[in-house]
Write a protein that holds these residues in place. Structure first.
Motif, PDB file in Angstrom:
ATOM      1  N   GLU A  23     -14.365 -30.704  39.348  1.00  0.00           N
ATOM      2  CA  GLU A  23     -13.691 -30.054  38.215  1.00  0.00           C
ATOM      3  C   GLU A  23     -14.379 -28.748  37.846  1.00  0.00           C
ATOM      4  O   GLU A  23     -13.735 -27.766  37.454  1.00  0.00           O
ATOM      5  CB  GLU A  23     -13.656 -30.991  37.004  1.00  0.00           C
ATOM      6  N   VAL A  40      -3.959 -26.000  38.890  1.00  0.00           N
ATOM      7  CA  VAL A  40      -5.266 -26.315  38.308  1.00  0.00           C
ATOM      8  C   VAL A  40      -5.532 -25.621  36.978  1.00  0.00           C
ATOM      9  O   VAL A  40      -6.497 -25.959  36.291  1.00  0.00           O
ATOM     10  CB  VAL A  40      -6.412 -25.971  39.294  1.00  0.00           C
ATOM     11  N   TYR A  77     -13.274 -26.077  40.245  1.00  0.00           N
ATOM     12  CA  TYR A  77     -11.983 -25.521  39.858  1.00  0.00           C
ATOM     13  C   TYR A  77     -12.152 -24.497  38.735  1.00  0.00           C
ATOM     14  O   TYR A  77     -11.495 -23.455  38.723  1.00  0.00           O
ATOM     15  CB  TYR A  77     -11.038 -26.626  39.396  1.00  0.00           C
TER      16      TYR A  77
END
Length: 239
Positions: free
Chosen positions: A71, A120, A74
């Motif tokens: 995460e 995303v 991203y």
């Protein structure tokens, strides 16, 4: 998972590399750039810690010293492409309508350069360095709009949302016909003919009236421009 923290944390509050040792071989910018290259070429599903490590020539586990979670990777990617905005200083305090129109067009262009971004993007990433730079600039562009900051933030979010929705739909249409022996235009023509047949039966009079009054469909650029201008028009002061 390696590097999983017991409590929430912000990647930007961490040192560039956790732990002691020699000077880091890679920067967050290096890591983000590698991940963006992979996503641009092969899509977001191709982005993995192993693939990024291979791109950088380092071990997968060592990458977790820089980026503890996927995460976080991203978030680094989103921040990196957010740095592509050209934030003209002369737009601050000027014509807010023209300024936001230009920013909306830039957002759409960035989304098209990086199609994976629509999957995303998250408001959670709003505190990243380039996101803060972008938001501060937008608020400066909106200096001459007589509205509270909350309303201005809603306008910024709506401009971004309009671009996201537009590009997501264009990507979906393109993906649907990828590899098929017909083009998106040919499929749209067939679907339009089917819709015309359904409306001709009289079961949907309002939809039939709407279609009869609708202007000829333009291309995606024209549709986006029209939607963006209508959005901005709704924020113009009355009178």
């Amino acid at each position: 998972m390696a590097g999983r923290a017991a409590t929430p944390e912000v990647i930007w509050a961490r040192p560039e590399r956790a732990g002691r040792g020699p000077k880091p071989a890679h920067s967050r910018a290096d890591i983000a750039a590698a991940a963006v290259r992979i996503a641009d070429a092969d899509g977001i599903d191709a982005v993995s810690m192993r693939r990024v490590a291979g791109e950088l020539g380092c071990g997968t586990m060592s990458l977790y010293n820089y980026v503890p979670r996927k995460e976080d990777l991203y978030e680094l990617m989103v921040d990196a492409v957010s740095g592509e905005y050209e934030l003209a200083e002369e737009a601050v305090g000027g014509d807010w309508y023209a300024g936001m129109l230009g920013l909306g067009r830039q957002t759409r262009a960035i989304l098209h350069r990086h199609p994976w971004l629509v999957r995303v993007m998250s408001t959670v990433y709003g505190s990243s360095p380039n996101a803060l730079r972008y938001l501060e600039h937008c608020l400066g562009v909106l200096d001459r709009l007589d509205a509270p900051y909350g309303t201005k933030m809603e306008l910024i979010a709506m401009v971004n949302g309009t671009a996201m929705t537009s590009v997501a739909n264009e990507i979906a249409v393109a993906e649907r016909t990828r590899g098929l022996p017909w083009s998106p235009e040919q499929e749209q023509e067939v679907r339009s003919a089917y819709l015309a047949g359904q409306l001709a039966g009289g079961a949907y009079p309002r939809l039939a009236g709407m279609v009869a009054q609708a202007p000829p469909p333009g291309d995606a650029d024209e549709s986006f421009e029209r939607a963006l201008r209508r959005l901005l028009d709704s924020f113009r002061p009355e009178g």
